[in-house]
Design a protein around this motif. Structure first.
Motif, PDB file in Angstrom:
ATOM      1  N   GLY A 101       0.816  -1.207   0.000  1.00 49.94           N
ATOM      2  CA  GLY A 101       0.000   0.000   0.000  1.00 49.94           C
ATOM      3  C   GLY A 101       0.848   1.255   0.000  1.00 49.94           C
ATOM      4  O   GLY A 101       1.980   1.272   0.502  1.00 49.94           O
ATOM      5  N   LEU A 102       0.288   2.340  -0.546  1.00 49.71           N
ATOM      6  CA  LEU A 102       1.034   3.595  -0.648  1.00 49.71           C
ATOM      7  C   LEU A 102       1.322   4.187   0.729  1.00 49.71           C
ATOM      8  O   LEU A 102       2.409   4.708   0.975  1.00 49.71           O
ATOM      9  N   THR A 103       0.364   4.077   1.642  1.00 44.56           N
ATOM     10  CA  THR A 103       0.563   4.631   2.983  1.00 44.56           C
ATOM     11  C   THR A 103       1.713   3.926   3.695  1.00 44.56           C
ATOM     12  O   THR A 103       2.606   4.571   4.256  1.00 44.56           O
ATOM     13  N   ASP A 104       1.695   2.602   3.662  1.00 41.08           N
ATOM     14  CA  ASP A 104       2.779   1.842   4.301  1.00 41.08           C
ATOM     15  C   ASP A 104       4.113   2.088   3.598  1.00 41.08           C
ATOM     16  O   ASP A 104       5.166   2.121   4.246  1.00 41.08           O
ATOM     17  N   PHE A 105       4.075   2.257   2.289  1.00 41.15           N
ATOM     18  CA  PHE A 105       5.290   2.537   1.519  1.00 41.15           C
ATOM     19  C   PHE A 105       5.932   3.849   1.967  1.00 41.15           C
ATOM     20  O   PHE A 105       7.141   3.910   2.217  1.00 41.15           O
ATOM     21  N   LEU A 106       5.127   4.902   2.091  1.00 45.13           N
ATOM     22  CA  LEU A 106       5.665   6.204   2.480  1.00 45.13           C
ATOM     23  C   LEU A 106       6.169   6.186   3.921  1.00 45.13           C
ATOM     24  O   LEU A 106       7.219   6.754   4.233  1.00 45.13           O
ATOM     25  N   LYS A 107       5.439   5.522   4.812  1.00 46.51           N
ATOM     26  CA  LYS A 107       5.856   5.462   6.215  1.00 46.51           C
ATOM     27  C   LYS A 107       7.077   4.572   6.407  1.00 46.51           C
ATOM     28  O   LYS A 107       7.940   4.854   7.242  1.00 46.51           O
ATOM     29  N   GLY A 108       7.149   3.490   5.614  1.00 46.97           N
ATOM     30  CA  GLY A 108       8.214   2.526   5.823  1.00 46.97           C
ATOM     31  C   GLY A 108       9.509   2.809   5.112  1.00 46.97           C
ATOM     32  O   GLY A 108      10.578   2.396   5.565  1.00 46.97           O
ATOM     33  N   GLU A 109       9.440   3.522   3.987  1.00 50.00           N
ATOM     34  CA  GLU A 109      10.643   3.740   3.166  1.00 50.00           C
ATOM     35  C   GLU A 109      11.282   5.107   3.350  1.00 50.00           C
ATOM     36  O   GLU A 109      12.381   5.346   2.856  1.00 50.00           O
ATOM     37  N   PHE A 110      10.593   6.026   4.075  1.00 48.96           N
ATOM     38  CA  PHE A 110      11.113   7.383   4.198  1.00 48.96           C
ATOM     39  C   PHE A 110      11.233   7.793   5.660  1.00 48.96           C
ATOM     40  O   PHE A 110      10.488   7.338   6.528  1.00 48.96           O
ATOM     41  N   ASP A 111      12.190   8.659   5.918  1.00 47.14           N
ATOM     42  CA  ASP A 111      12.470   9.167   7.254  1.00 47.14           C
ATOM     43  C   ASP A 111      11.489  10.274   7.603  1.00 47.14           C
ATOM     44  O   ASP A 111      11.150  11.112   6.758  1.00 47.14           O
ATOM     45  N   ARG A 112      11.050  10.286   8.858  1.00 49.65           N
ATOM     46  CA  ARG A 112      10.216  11.354   9.408  1.00 49.65           C
ATOM     47  C   ARG A 112       8.827  11.441   8.770  1.00 49.65           C
ATOM     48  O   ARG A 112       8.213  12.510   8.763  1.00 49.65           O
ATOM     49  N   VAL A 113       8.328  10.361   8.218  1.00 53.10           N
ATOM     50  CA  VAL A 113       6.992  10.368   7.611  1.00 53.10           C
ATOM     51  C   VAL A 113       6.035   9.634   8.547  1.00 53.10           C
ATOM     52  O   VAL A 113       6.132   8.423   8.724  1.00 53.10           O
ATOM     53  N   ARG A 114       5.103  10.408   9.141  1.00 51.70           N
ATOM     54  CA  ARG A 114       4.076   9.843   9.995  1.00 51.70           C
ATOM     55  C   ARG A 114       2.753   9.828   9.241  1.00 51.70           C
ATOM     56  O   ARG A 114       2.671  10.276   8.094  1.00 51.70           O
ATOM     57  N   LEU A 115       1.713   9.330   9.893  1.00 51.88           N
ATOM     58  CA  LEU A 115       0.418   9.209   9.227  1.00 51.88           C
ATOM     59  C   LEU A 115      -0.127  10.573   8.805  1.00 51.88           C
ATOM     60  O   LEU A 115      -0.700  10.703   7.715  1.00 51.88           O
ATOM     61  N   LYS A 119      -3.259   1.872  -5.759  1.00 49.62           N
ATOM     62  CA  LYS A 119      -2.303   1.051  -6.507  1.00 49.62           C
ATOM     63  C   LYS A 119      -1.151   0.592  -5.614  1.00 49.62           C
ATOM     64  O   LYS A 119      -0.810   1.244  -4.621  1.00 49.62           O
ATOM     65  N   ARG A 120      -0.551  -0.515  -5.990  1.00 48.19           N
ATOM     66  CA  ARG A 120       0.689  -0.933  -5.362  1.00 48.19           C
ATOM     67  C   ARG A 120       1.787   0.041  -5.809  1.00 48.19           C
ATOM     68  O   ARG A 120       1.781   0.500  -6.953  1.00 48.19           O
ATOM     69  N   PRO A 121       2.736   0.374  -4.950  1.00 45.16           N
ATOM     70  CA  PRO A 121       3.803   1.317  -5.340  1.00 45.16           C
ATOM     71  C   PRO A 121       4.521   0.907  -6.617  1.00 45.16           C
ATOM     72  O   PRO A 121       4.853   1.762  -7.449  1.00 45.16           O
ATOM     73  N   ALA A 122       4.766  -0.392  -6.802  1.00 45.32           N
ATOM     74  CA  ALA A 122       5.479  -0.853  -7.996  1.00 45.32           C
ATOM     75  C   ALA A 122       4.679  -0.647  -9.269  1.00 45.32           C
ATOM     76  O   ALA A 122       5.246  -0.643 -10.367  1.00 45.32           O
ATOM     77  N   ASP A 123       3.349  -0.458  -9.148  1.00 46.90           N
ATOM     78  CA  ASP A 123       2.494  -0.307 -10.327  1.00 46.90           C
ATOM     79  C   ASP A 123       2.253   1.147 -10.704  1.00 46.90           C
ATOM     80  O   ASP A 123       1.557   1.422 -11.693  1.00 46.90           O
ATOM     81  N   LEU A 124       2.773   2.081  -9.930  1.00 46.77           N
ATOM     82  CA  LEU A 124       2.561   3.497 -10.232  1.00 46.77           C
ATOM     83  C   LEU A 124       3.249   3.878 -11.539  1.00 46.77           C
ATOM     84  O   LEU A 124       4.372   3.456 -11.818  1.00 46.77           O
ATOM     85  N   SER A 125       2.563   4.692 -12.340  1.00 46.52           N
ATOM     86  CA  SER A 125       3.116   5.118 -13.622  1.00 46.52           C
ATOM     87  C   SER A 125       4.133   6.228 -13.427  1.00 46.52           C
ATOM     88  O   SER A 125       4.293   6.763 -12.318  1.00 46.52           O
ATOM     89  N   LYS A 126       4.815   6.581 -14.510  1.00 47.05           N
ATOM     90  CA  LYS A 126       5.803   7.661 -14.458  1.00 47.05           C
ATOM     91  C   LYS A 126       5.152   8.958 -14.020  1.00 47.05           C
ATOM     92  O   LYS A 126       5.697   9.694 -13.182  1.00 47.05           O
ATOM     93  N   GLU A 127       3.975   9.258 -14.577  1.00 44.69           N
ATOM     94  CA  GLU A 127       3.286  10.505 -14.238  1.00 44.69           C
ATOM     95  C   GLU A 127       2.884  10.517 -12.765  1.00 44.69           C
ATOM     96  O   GLU A 127       2.961  11.555 -12.092  1.00 44.69           O
ATOM     97  N   GLU A 128       2.448   9.367 -12.254  1.00 44.96           N
ATOM     98  CA  GLU A 128       2.032   9.294 -10.860  1.00 44.96           C
ATOM     99  C   GLU A 128       3.238   9.447  -9.923  1.00 44.96           C
ATOM    100  O   GLU A 128       3.150  10.112  -8.878  1.00 44.96           O
ATOM    101  N   LEU A 129       4.350   8.848 -10.275  1.00 40.73           N
ATOM    102  CA  LEU A 129       5.558   9.004  -9.462  1.00 40.73           C
ATOM    103  C   LEU A 129       6.045  10.448  -9.459  1.00 40.73           C
ATOM    104  O   LEU A 129       6.503  10.963  -8.425  1.00 40.73           O
ATOM    105  N   MET A 130       5.956  11.120 -10.603  1.00 45.96           N
ATOM    106  CA  MET A 130       6.351  12.531 -10.679  1.00 45.96           C
ATOM    107  C   MET A 130       5.460  13.381  -9.786  1.00 45.96           C
ATOM    108  O   MET A 130       5.939  14.266  -9.059  1.00 45.96           O
ATOM    109  N   ALA A 131       4.138  13.112  -9.832  1.00 42.67           N
ATOM    110  CA  ALA A 131       3.192  13.868  -9.008  1.00 42.67           C
ATOM    111  C   ALA A 131       3.446  13.602  -7.524  1.00 42.67           C
ATOM    112  O   ALA A 131       3.380  14.512  -6.687  1.00 42.67           O
TER     113      ALA A 131
END
Length: 556
Positions: A260-274, A292-304
């Motif tokens: 999930g995107l929420t778990d991805f942001l909290k788990g892969e980055f420093d100082r990111v809380r809910l 979407k699963r983080p691995a399935d995000l498109s280029k445009e979505e990753l840029m955003a």
């Protein structure tokens, strides 16, 4: 008609070949800082000494390093020197010695998100490579991990294969010594910057005990350890969201364990809380499918997503991955060598550049009574009028000053407005502690002009300059008050002496001086002008003075 010497694509393809990294560096030694004979010895000491310091600190050992430099023979304007560096670290396993010293791009620090002196695994093996290219001599490596037995290797770099070529190996008694010793032969030009580098290394690493035995009796240096406190060991941390970009997100998303995107942001980055995650997804909810699963995000979505992460407000990066020197420790290392009139220090809060945290430490030593060995008038920056010393991760930078963001920031900081002028003989120290420092080249001689680094260094220098300015104003005010007090004391002293004389008794004493604020100056006035400020006239002396005055009047 095609020219006679024309070639087909197939013929051109046959000419293409792959070269090893060792061959590339052998052809381009300037990329690792060995383009000049003047830089040869300082850069070699730099590469070996930083390895020793990192090894000792990682093992929790207070470092002690012996550096021996001896001239062998003349060769025109150049000489051949034997450089030997020995430490008291944990040593290197014998099987790893050929890899560490004979293979470029071999190490444990590349891509690690924590502060370290080395980054690419090039330095010490490049010293061995450049030594054999210039002199044809092999490096001698000695290592002991247990204090009983030492393994000795004679090796060189196989340029074609980027691997070590071991010419001889043997064992000998270690006699209690543990650590690593390396000896190389260098063709170089002697430089006073050798001593400068060693002095600055000792200043920025006060936990280091350093012994330097140079080419002459005057070329000696003994720097005792000035603190028993080891630097904090940096801990690897995650990237900070404020520095996220498309490439970083793409790499993390492709290998993350989170679905999930929420778990991805909290788990892969420093100082990111809910709450931070909610802000990020709120900024890009119309452009990113949060289901979407983080691995399935498109280029445009990753840029955003990257744009949103850089927009939201987050806590400063964690400092666990950094090991700043600390103001008190830095001051301790500098004061012992320069004897300044006073010193001020500033440490900025950490900041991120492309997700990599860094912080800036600055000290200004004002009115120094001594200099570092190897520094002279030529070391003074012609624009600011002060000595500017640059450090990165506890390592001094000596060369490529003009291309360093530190010099630009120091000049733009406007030191003159803080009364830091050339005649004050002041030294400015700028230390940058960071992860994956953006150096201008693999030689790690200067920091690129990056906006985040420029701003932090400039602000740190200005903040320290304001401290210096306030200190100078306090001193001037104190001096002015002292002059006023002395003047007041002289006037009152003359007046009180006459009053006490003609009153025949002490009309006013020390309490009078204290009430008018000149009691601190009384003793100085008495000594300098021989004025007995609160002298009490004896009655018989007063009568004698009266009779003498009357006799003088009768004679007229």
């Amino acid at each position: 008609m095609a020219p006679k010497n024309s070639k087909t694509a197939k013929e051109l393809a046959k000419e293409m070949k792959e070269i090893s990294f060792s061959e590339f560096i052998a052809t381009n030694p300037h990329l690792v800082g060995f383009e000049s004979s003047v830089k040869m010895i300082p850069m070699s000491i730099h590469e070996i000494l930083t390895n020793s310091l990192d090894a000792c600190e990682s093992a929790g050992v207070l470092p002690e390093v012996w550096i021996d430099l001896k001239s062998l023979d003349d060769k025109g304007r150049l000489k051949r020197y034997k450089l030997t560096v020995r430490d008291n670290g944990p040593g290197i396993l014998p099987k790893n010695v050929p890899l560490v010293f004979g293979k470029l791009l071999y190490g444990s620090k590349f891509g690690v998100r924590r502060q370290s002196r080395g980054q690419q695994g090039i330095g010490v093996s490049a010293v061995v490579l450049i030594s054999q290219i210039k002199t044809g001599e092999h490096a001698i490596i000695k290592t002991s991990t247990n204090g009983r037995k030492a393994h000795v290797f004679e090796l060189s770099v196989d340029v074609d294969r980027n691997s070590a070529k071991v010419h001889d190996s043997r064992e000998e008694k270690a006699e209690g010594w543990k650590g690593v010793e390396i000896s190389v032969i260098l063709e170089a030009q002697f430089s006073a910057r050798i001593m400068e580098y060693i002095e600055l290394t000792a200043a920025i690493n006060p936990h280091l005990s350093l012994h330097y035995d140079g080419v002459s009796e005057t070329d000696r240096l003994e720097v005792p350890r000035r603190t028993e406190e080891m630097p904090a060991i940096p801990v690897e941390t995650k990237p900070h969201p404020s520095g996220a970009d498309y490439d970083l997100l793409k790499r993390l998303a492709s290998r993350t364990k989170y679905n999930g995107l929420t778990d991805f942001l909290k788990g892969e980055f420093d100082r990111v809380r809910l709450d931070v995650v909610k802000q990020i997804t709120g900024h890009c909810k119309d452009r990113v499918d949060v289901k979407k699963r983080p691995a399935d995000l498109s280029k445009e979505e990753l840029m955003a997503l990257a744009d949103a992460m850089c927009t939201v407000q987050t806590l400063p990066p964690s400092t666990e991955c950094l090991s700043p020197v600390g103001e008190s420790t830095l001051v301790q290392g500098v004061v012992s060598r320069l004897n300044p009139a006073f010193i001020e220090a500033v440490t900025r809060k950490p900041r991120a550049m492309r997700g990599q945290p860094f912080l800036v430490e600055v000290i200004i030593a004002y009115g120094c009574g001594a200099e570092f060995g190897g520094t002279g008038e030529s070391s003074i920056d012609p624009v600011t009028g002060v000595y500017i010393h640059r450090f990165v991760n506890r390592v001094p930078l000596l060369f490529s000053e003009s291309g360093d963001v530190t010099l630009k920031a120091a000049r733009d900081a406007g030191l003159a407005r803080y009364e830091i002028a050339p005649e004050t003989r002041s030294h400015l120290f700028v230390h940058v502690a960071g992860v994956n420092i953006p150096y201008t080249s693999e030689s790690k001689e200067a920091i690129k002009f990056v906006d985040e680094y420029y701003e932090e260094i400039r602000l740190a220098i200005q903040e320290c300059g304001r401290k210096i300015s306030r200190h100078i104003r306090r001193i001037k005010k104190s001096e002015e008050e002292a002059v006023k007090g002395k003047r007041k004391a002289i006037i009152h002293s003359l007046l009180l002496r006459q009053i006490n004389r003609y009153a025949g008794t002490k009309v006013a004493g020390a309490e009078y001086a204290a009430a008018f604020g000149f009691d601190q100056c009384v003793s100085e006035v008495e000594d300098e002008y021989e004025l007995d400020v609160f002298r009490e006239e004896k009655p018989e002396r007063r009568a004698h003075e009266t009779r003498r005055a009357a006799a003088a009047a009768g004679g007229d």
